[in-house]
Write a protein that holds these residues in place. Sequence first.
Motif, PDB file in Angstrom:
ATOM      1  N   GLY A 153       0.816  -1.201   0.000  1.00  0.00           N
ATOM      2  CA  GLY A 153       0.000   0.000   0.000  1.00  0.00           C
ATOM      3  C   GLY A 153       0.852   1.254   0.000  1.00  0.00           C
ATOM      4  O   GLY A 153       2.082   1.208  -0.119  1.00  0.00           O
ATOM      5  N   PRO A 154       0.228   2.410   0.137  1.00  0.00           N
ATOM      6  CA  PRO A 154       0.963   3.682   0.114  1.00  0.00           C
ATOM      7  C   PRO A 154       1.739   3.914   1.407  1.00  0.00           C
ATOM      8  O   PRO A 154       1.356   3.421   2.468  1.00  0.00           O
ATOM      9  N   TRP A 155       2.832   4.644   1.294  1.00  0.00           N
ATOM     10  CA  TRP A 155       3.600   5.056   2.459  1.00  0.00           C
ATOM     11  C   TRP A 155       3.320   6.534   2.708  1.00  0.00           C
ATOM     12  O   TRP A 155       2.810   7.239   1.846  1.00  0.00           O
ATOM     13  N   GLU A 156       3.673   6.995   3.898  1.00  0.00           N
ATOM     14  CA  GLU A 156       3.558   8.423   4.195  1.00  0.00           C
ATOM     15  C   GLU A 156       4.512   8.793   5.320  1.00  0.00           C
ATOM     16  O   GLU A 156       4.902   7.944   6.124  1.00  0.00           O
ATOM     17  N   PHE A 157       4.899  10.055   5.364  1.00  0.00           N
ATOM     18  CA  PHE A 157       5.718  10.545   6.467  1.00  0.00           C
ATOM     19  C   PHE A 157       4.836  10.717   7.702  1.00  0.00           C
ATOM     20  O   PHE A 157       3.698  11.190   7.607  1.00  0.00           O
ATOM     21  N   ALA A 183      17.032  11.429  12.049  1.00  0.00           N
ATOM     22  CA  ALA A 183      16.259  10.317  11.511  1.00  0.00           C
ATOM     23  C   ALA A 183      15.007  10.834  10.822  1.00  0.00           C
ATOM     24  O   ALA A 183      14.634  11.999  10.947  1.00  0.00           O
ATOM     25  N   LEU A 184      14.347   9.936  10.097  1.00  0.00           N
ATOM     26  CA  LEU A 184      13.126  10.242   9.367  1.00  0.00           C
ATOM     27  C   LEU A 184      12.091   9.183   9.710  1.00  0.00           C
ATOM     28  O   LEU A 184      12.384   7.978   9.676  1.00  0.00           O
ATOM     29  N   SER A 185      10.873   9.609  10.054  1.00  0.00           N
ATOM     30  CA  SER A 185       9.821   8.687  10.489  1.00  0.00           C
ATOM     31  C   SER A 185       8.825   8.448   9.354  1.00  0.00           C
ATOM     32  O   SER A 185       8.286   9.393   8.781  1.00  0.00           O
ATOM     33  N   VAL A 186       8.594   7.171   9.053  1.00  0.00           N
ATOM     34  CA  VAL A 186       7.775   6.753   7.919  1.00  0.00           C
ATOM     35  C   VAL A 186       6.708   5.767   8.397  1.00  0.00           C
ATOM     36  O   VAL A 186       7.006   4.854   9.176  1.00  0.00           O
ATOM     37  N   SER A 187       5.492   5.937   7.923  1.00  0.00           N
ATOM     38  CA  SER A 187       4.424   4.988   8.228  1.00  0.00           C
ATOM     39  C   SER A 187       4.222   4.038   7.052  1.00  0.00           C
ATOM     40  O   SER A 187       4.057   4.464   5.908  1.00  0.00           O
ATOM     41  N   MET A 188       4.242   2.735   7.357  1.00  0.00           N
ATOM     42  CA  MET A 188       3.889   1.708   6.387  1.00  0.00           C
ATOM     43  C   MET A 188       2.626   0.993   6.864  1.00  0.00           C
ATOM     44  O   MET A 188       2.458  -0.203   6.661  1.00  0.00           O
ATOM     45  N   GLY A 189       1.739   1.758   7.515  1.00  0.00           N
ATOM     46  CA  GLY A 189       0.606   1.156   8.225  1.00  0.00           C
ATOM     47  C   GLY A 189       0.976   0.940   9.677  1.00  0.00           C
ATOM     48  O   GLY A 189       0.125   0.900  10.556  1.00  0.00           O
ATOM     49  N   ASN A 190       2.258   0.794   9.953  1.00  0.00           N
ATOM     50  CA  ASN A 190       2.823   0.841  11.300  1.00  0.00           C
ATOM     51  C   ASN A 190       4.013   1.799  11.279  1.00  0.00           C
ATOM     52  O   ASN A 190       4.551   2.122  10.215  1.00  0.00           O
ATOM     53  N   PRO A 191       4.436   2.313  12.433  1.00  0.00           N
ATOM     54  CA  PRO A 191       5.424   3.398  12.457  1.00  0.00           C
ATOM     55  C   PRO A 191       6.877   2.923  12.442  1.00  0.00           C
ATOM     56  O   PRO A 191       7.236   1.933  13.087  1.00  0.00           O
ATOM     57  N   HIS A 192       7.711   3.665  11.732  1.00  0.00           N
ATOM     58  CA  HIS A 192       9.145   3.372  11.638  1.00  0.00           C
ATOM     59  C   HIS A 192       9.932   4.668  11.699  1.00  0.00           C
ATOM     60  O   HIS A 192       9.487   5.704  11.203  1.00  0.00           O
ATOM     61  N   GLY A 295      -0.044   2.887  -7.476  1.00  0.00           N
ATOM     62  CA  GLY A 295      -1.131   1.954  -7.251  1.00  0.00           C
ATOM     63  C   GLY A 295      -2.402   2.371  -7.962  1.00  0.00           C
ATOM     64  O   GLY A 295      -2.486   3.466  -8.547  1.00  0.00           O
ATOM     65  N   PRO A 296      -3.414   1.505  -7.913  1.00  0.00           N
ATOM     66  CA  PRO A 296      -4.684   1.809  -8.582  1.00  0.00           C
ATOM     67  C   PRO A 296      -5.394   3.029  -8.019  1.00  0.00           C
ATOM     68  O   PRO A 296      -6.263   3.604  -8.676  1.00  0.00           O
ATOM     69  N   ASP A 297      -5.000   3.447  -6.798  1.00  0.00           N
ATOM     70  CA  ASP A 297      -5.607   4.639  -6.208  1.00  0.00           C
ATOM     71  C   ASP A 297      -4.894   5.927  -6.602  1.00  0.00           C
ATOM     72  O   ASP A 297      -5.254   7.018  -6.153  1.00  0.00           O
ATOM     73  N   GLY A 298      -3.853   5.805  -7.434  1.00  0.00           N
ATOM     74  CA  GLY A 298      -3.105   6.976  -7.879  1.00  0.00           C
ATOM     75  C   GLY A 298      -1.977   7.379  -6.948  1.00  0.00           C
ATOM     76  O   GLY A 298      -1.198   8.287  -7.274  1.00  0.00           O
ATOM     77  N   HIS A 299      -1.867   6.728  -5.790  1.00  0.00           N
ATOM     78  CA  HIS A 299      -0.788   7.026  -4.838  1.00  0.00           C
ATOM     79  C   HIS A 299       0.390   6.079  -5.072  1.00  0.00           C
ATOM     80  O   HIS A 299       0.226   4.988  -5.622  1.00  0.00           O
ATOM     81  N   GLU A 300       1.579   6.506  -4.628  1.00  0.00           N
ATOM     82  CA  GLU A 300       2.739   5.640  -4.738  1.00  0.00           C
ATOM     83  C   GLU A 300       2.662   4.527  -3.703  1.00  0.00           C
ATOM     84  O   GLU A 300       2.512   4.784  -2.511  1.00  0.00           O
TER      85      GLU A 300
END
Length: 317
Positions: A153-157, A183-192, A295-300
């Motif tokens: 799915g899509p990622w986000e900061f 550091a940089l924090s990224v969400s992949m559905g869970n936080p990193h 993706g099909p939703d237009g998001h990366e």
Amino acid sequence: MDHTQSVAAERTAGDTAALSGLKFSKGHGTGNDFVLVADPNGALSLSPEQVAALCDRHRGIGGDGLIRAVPSRLMAEGQELLAANPDAEWFMDYRNGDGSLSEMCGNGVRVFVHFLVAEGLVDLPAGESLIIGTRAGAKTIVRTAAGYAVDMGPWEFIFPGEATARAMDSLVSAEGLEVARPALSVSMGNPHTVVALAEMAELEATQLFTAPSVDPTPPHGTNVEFVVPAEPLVHEGMGTMTMRVHERGVGETQSCGTGACAAAVAIRHWAGQGAPDAWNVHVPGGVVGVKFFVGPDGHEHVELSGPAVIVASGTLS
């Protein structure tokens, strides 16, 4: 055995006694290992203490987490998800090794689907896809010749303003590193939270027995990835990095699928325009692939690929 060890052993025995006769499997994806149980009737209730006991590497089966395979229609989260994704028949109920709930696990998804196939719960020939439910939404998995590829799915900061302005949004301290690192924090559905290190010696010296300190900490805690970009970073259109990770509720693990995706997001962001869309991420347990696509939703979106192995099956005594 001292008194403390004796009490701990008695608690573990008590936590698992009620599960006597439970059938389980043990599997891993690049060393990220899981206890897996099938619950087609949705009748199995697992307390955090029971999950932690089963994942205990000394007194239980041992694993970084536990995955329960349950029909989506029998889970509150699954019922909501089915409204938009009616083909997501199975739900991945994932728990961390300490018994806490987790939104998502990239290596766990591959092992979960491999478990469904091994148990005869789904039929998934090579090249075919399957949709499953998770607490991070529906995920599409394709069976490949070498394992499974998952549309994560899509990622986000997590802190988008700070990330856009400075390319960094937090400071991370860990044993073995002399000073705090940006550091940089990224969400992949869970936080990193991703930290780039200059050389392999720094990565090897970093101690992950205890959780790194992150300031500011994302609202629901965070997994922390320490990454060394390869030199050269890109070879024949493929980016390469090496990663170690401390996972929430677990500690250091041999691999983290969502962490590998987040690491690729961060390194690609820092590399700037012209950075590749395909990456190999080396972890202590092996190598996983990460690919970016629209993706099909237009998001990366981010695709994670790698192997999945079932190593044993049994019944709790």
